[in-house]
Design a protein around this motif. Structure first.
Motif, PDB file in Angstrom:
ATOM      1  N   GLY A   1      37.834  39.071  48.244  1.00 37.72           N
ATOM      2  CA  GLY A   1      37.866  39.013  47.004  1.00 37.72           C
ATOM      3  C   GLY A   1      38.739  39.983  46.493  1.00 37.72           C
ATOM      4  N   ARG A   2      38.759  40.949  46.805  1.00 36.28           N
ATOM      5  CA  ARG A   2      39.535  42.176  46.099  1.00 36.28           C
ATOM      6  C   ARG A   2      41.357  41.696  46.729  1.00 36.28           C
ATOM      7  NH1 ARG A   2      41.215  46.355  44.149  1.00 36.28           N
ATOM      8  NH2 ARG A   2      41.767  48.483  45.052  1.00 36.28           N
ATOM      9  N   ALA A   3      41.175  41.136  47.858  1.00 39.65           N
ATOM     10  CA  ALA A   3      42.622  40.760  48.149  1.00 39.65           C
ATOM     11  C   ALA A   3      43.191  39.706  47.207  1.00 39.65           C
ATOM     12  CB  ALA A   3      42.792  40.370  49.652  1.00 39.65           C
ATOM     13  N   GLN A   4      42.149  38.743  47.010  1.00 40.13           N
ATOM     14  CA  GLN A   4      42.511  37.571  46.086  1.00 40.13           C
ATOM     15  C   GLN A   4      43.100  38.277  44.820  1.00 40.13           C
ATOM     16  OE1 GLN A   4      42.667  34.508  47.060  1.00 40.13           O
ATOM     17  NE2 GLN A   4      42.906  33.463  44.921  1.00 40.13           N
TER      18      GLN A   4
ATOM     19  N   CYS B   1      50.419  43.649  47.225  1.00 39.26           N
ATOM     20  CA  CYS B   1      50.350  42.910  48.110  1.00 39.26           C
ATOM     21  C   CYS B   1      50.042  43.612  49.426  1.00 39.26           C
ATOM     22  CB  CYS B   1      51.441  41.843  48.322  1.00 39.26           C
ATOM     23  SG  CYS B   1      51.628  40.477  46.916  1.00 39.26           S
ATOM     24  N   PHE B   2      50.733  44.632  49.603  1.00 40.46           N
ATOM     25  CA  PHE B   2      50.424  45.696  50.885  1.00 40.46           C
ATOM     26  C   PHE B   2      48.910  46.063  50.815  1.00 40.46           C
ATOM     27  CE2 PHE B   2      55.066  46.534  51.745  1.00 40.46           C
ATOM     28  CZ  PHE B   2      54.922  46.095  53.229  1.00 40.46           C
TER      29      PHE B   2
ATOM     30  N   MET C   1      56.231  39.897  50.506  1.00 42.98           N
ATOM     31  CA  MET C   1      54.701  40.383  50.735  1.00 42.98           C
ATOM     32  C   MET C   1      53.883  39.525  49.746  1.00 42.98           C
ATOM     33  SD  MET C   1      55.888  42.596  52.548  1.00 42.98           S
ATOM     34  CE  MET C   1      54.058  42.825  52.918  1.00 42.98           C
ATOM     35  N   TYR C   2      54.617  38.908  48.834  1.00 47.48           N
ATOM     36  CA  TYR C   2      53.476  37.891  48.014  1.00 47.48           C
ATOM     37  C   TYR C   2      53.320  36.675  49.080  1.00 47.48           C
ATOM     38  CZ  TYR C   2      51.476  34.333  45.046  1.00 47.48           C
ATOM     39  OH  TYR C   2      50.803  33.466  44.656  1.00 47.48           O
ATOM     40  N   LEU C   3      54.277  36.252  49.758  1.00 48.22           N
ATOM     41  CA  LEU C   3      54.137  35.089  50.599  1.00 48.22           C
ATOM     42  C   LEU C   3      53.098  35.587  51.874  1.00 48.22           C
ATOM     43  CD1 LEU C   3      54.790  31.987  51.996  1.00 48.22           C
ATOM     44  CD2 LEU C   3      57.072  33.452  52.839  1.00 48.22           C
ATOM     45  N   ARG C   4      53.310  36.794  52.483  1.00 46.21           N
ATOM     46  CA  ARG C   4      52.764  37.270  53.555  1.00 46.21           C
ATOM     47  C   ARG C   4      51.025  37.274  53.350  1.00 46.21           C
ATOM     48  NH1 ARG C   4      50.485  38.513  57.696  1.00 46.21           N
ATOM     49  NH2 ARG C   4      51.672  39.773  59.328  1.00 46.21           N
ATOM     50  N   LEU C   5      50.843  37.456  51.991  1.00 52.50           N
ATOM     51  CA  LEU C   5      49.325  37.905  51.678  1.00 52.50           C
ATOM     52  C   LEU C   5      48.875  36.384  51.320  1.00 52.50           C
ATOM     53  CD1 LEU C   5      46.789  39.325  50.946  1.00 52.50           C
ATOM     54  CD2 LEU C   5      47.770  39.720  48.694  1.00 52.50           C
ATOM     55  N   ALA C   6      49.775  35.789  50.702  1.00 54.96           N
ATOM     56  CA  ALA C   6      49.448  34.408  50.485  1.00 54.96           C
ATOM     57  C   ALA C   6      48.778  33.461  51.775  1.00 54.96           C
ATOM     58  CB  ALA C   6      50.135  33.398  49.549  1.00 54.96           C
ATOM     59  N   LEU C   7      49.614  33.665  52.764  1.00 50.63           N
ATOM     60  CA  LEU C   7      49.444  32.938  54.020  1.00 50.63           C
ATOM     61  C   LEU C   7      48.299  33.487  54.467  1.00 50.63           C
ATOM     62  CD1 LEU C   7      53.074  33.137  55.467  1.00 50.63           C
ATOM     63  CD2 LEU C   7      51.767  30.914  55.097  1.00 50.63           C
ATOM     64  N   GLU C   8      47.981  34.729  54.640  1.00 50.65           N
ATOM     65  CA  GLU C   8      46.726  35.488  55.125  1.00 50.65           C
ATOM     66  C   GLU C   8      45.434  34.853  54.506  1.00 50.65           C
ATOM     67  OE1 GLU C   8      46.245  37.562  57.896  1.00 50.65           O
ATOM     68  OE2 GLU C   8      48.412  36.796  58.428  1.00 50.65           O
TER      69      GLU C   8
ATOM     70  N   ALA D   1      50.022  39.991  41.447  1.00 47.79           N
ATOM     71  CA  ALA D   1      51.098  40.080  41.814  1.00 47.79           C
ATOM     72  C   ALA D   1      51.844  38.824  41.125  1.00 47.79           C
ATOM     73  CB  ALA D   1      51.287  40.144  43.221  1.00 47.79           C
ATOM     74  N   ALA D   2      51.134  37.668  41.451  1.00 50.66           N
ATOM     75  CA  ALA D   2      51.511  36.390  40.868  1.00 50.66           C
ATOM     76  C   ALA D   2      51.690  36.428  39.255  1.00 50.66           C
ATOM     77  CB  ALA D   2      50.663  35.311  41.130  1.00 50.66           C
ATOM     78  N   SER D   3      51.079  37.522  38.582  1.00 55.17           N
ATOM     79  CA  SER D   3      51.188  37.438  37.028  1.00 55.17           C
ATOM     80  C   SER D   3      52.654  37.831  36.835  1.00 55.17           C
ATOM     81  CB  SER D   3      50.145  38.023  36.539  1.00 55.17           C
ATOM     82  OG  SER D   3      50.180  39.568  36.782  1.00 55.17           O
ATOM     83  N   THR D   4      53.089  38.522  37.624  1.00 52.16           N
ATOM     84  CA  THR D   4      54.470  39.156  37.322  1.00 52.16           C
ATOM     85  C   THR D   4      55.689  38.218  37.516  1.00 52.16           C
ATOM     86  OG1 THR D   4      55.078  39.938  39.726  1.00 52.16           O
ATOM     87  CG2 THR D   4      53.524  41.407  37.975  1.00 52.16           C
TER      88      THR D   4
END
Length: 378
Positions: free
Chosen positions: A306-309, A293-294, A359-366, A315-318
């Motif tokens: 696309g790469r960030a997605q 996520c970082f 960090m998952y939440l932070r990236l999902a928000l972005e 991360a979600a798969s874990t």
């Protein structure tokens, strides 16, 4: 890179469950536990982890939860005013305080130092809390003067001590000056110099120290065109992605940013999962969702949506069945022969780890997978 490709509804549900886990775990004192269940972390909150957790909560619109954490940090600092003054005076006299007299990196929920041995002297958390608090005030409109005395102490502590070697994010190599630590310090000092709560003398000192630390990063923290793990080394470390985003120490469009992200991807990423560093043996050296996520935040800041997605999807798969995100997974161990020794020592890998959820939440928000709750305004 192989894409995990999870449905967008699942990604949003996991962001919501991540926030629920964070809020449900917060203690009455305001502390965010590293993990409520993992043996070595139970009962403790780190300034570093907690600041990134509070930043995610703030970004999600949970202003009260974030403010309560910053209140907890401020109480700890205010209670140690005398300790900080001794450290600052020793540094001014050219006789630095010994490592064991420096501020700790983790505290019990009621604000005490632990009574067990730990790798405690780490500067990054104090820079990170100042940065995260400034971001919180910017988003919410809250007046930072609520925390002014603790911020003054933080300024004095960092200005006096930022050049010192200390343990890194991973609580290793106390003999080195780590570039990710310097990045956290720069972000914190920049924030302090701009918050409007310091007197002119402190504001000038914070800005000067931040500028000098930046110069040190560029002069000795760069090899082969990319950031390195510690000064004058040649190795990479995934924590370096944080200097691009969310800390904002590096220009996302710079060649240094591009080379740093490329190096992390080549050296430390496998199919979206990111290792800490090549020589990692902790639980066999697995892949950390929070590092994916970082890296995703850094890639997004550079314009690579696309790469960030894809990194978010990995991360979600874990995640476990209740939406819990672990500290690391063992899909691609760097040192598989070292895995069992850590299980024997501390039990299974920490799960949930609140920092991973944050960090998952932070990236999902972005990425706009979820939106922050409506802000009340001030």
């Amino acid at each position: 890179m192989t894409s995990v490709s999870l449905p967008s509804t699942r990604l949003g549900e996991l962001a919501a469950s991540s926030l629920r886990i964070i809020l449900a775990s917060q203690q009455p004192s305001g502390a965010f536990p590293a993990s409520l269940t993992f043996s070595a972390y139970r009962g403790y909150c780190w300034f570093r982890d907690g600041s990134f957790i509070a930043d995610a909560a703030s970004a999600a619109g949970e202003e009260e939860a974030a403010s309560r954490f910053f209140d907890w940090c401020a109480r700890i600092l205010d209670d140690r005013r005398g300790q900080v003054q001794v450290i600052v005076a020793a540094a001014a006299a050219g006789a630095s305080a010994p490592d064991e007299k420096m501020l700790a990196t983790r505290f019990t929920f009621d604000g005490r130092e632990g009574d067990d041995d730990w790798w405690d002297f780490q500067l990054d958390g104090y820079g990170t809390w100042a940065w995260a608090l400034a971001e919180h005030c910017r988003r919410s409109g809250i007046d930072a003067s609520r925390w002014s005395s603790a911020l003054e102490l933080t300024c004095d502590y960092l200005v006096s001590s930022w050049r010192r070697p200390c343990f890194d994010w991973w609580e290793e190599h106390s003999e080195e000056v780590h570039v990710s630590t310097l990045g956290c310090v720069v972000a914190g000092l920049d924030a302090l110099s701009e918050l409007g709560v310091l007197d002119d003398t402190r504001r000038t000192a914070a800005a000067r120290a931040a500028a000098e630390a930046r110069v040190l990063i560029y002069e000795r923290g760069v090899q082969g065109g990319h950031l390195v793990k510690w000064l004058d080394s040649g190795d990479s470390d995934a924590s370096l992605a944080a200097l691009i985003s969310p800390l904002g120490v590096l220009d996302p469009a710079s060649d240094l940013t591009g080379a740093t992200l490329d190096t992390i991807a080549i050296d430390l990423e496998v199919d979206g999962g990111v290792h800490r560093f090549r020589a990692d043996t902790f639980y066999g050296g697995g892949q950390w969702p929070l590092l994916s996520c970082f890296l995703g935040l850094a890639e997004l800041a550079r314009g690579n949506r696309g790469r960030a997605q894809t990194l978010l999807e990995w991360a979600a798969s874990t995640a476990g069945p209740a939406g819990e995100l672990p500290e690391q997974v063992d899909r691609h161990l760097l040192a598989p022969d070292r895995h069992q020794e850590w299980v024997d020592r501390w039990g299974p890998v920490a799960s949930p780890l609140l920092w991973s959820s944050a960090m998952y939440l932070r990236l999902a928000l972005e990425l706009g997978v979820v939106a922050p709750i409506e802000r009340t305004g001030r």
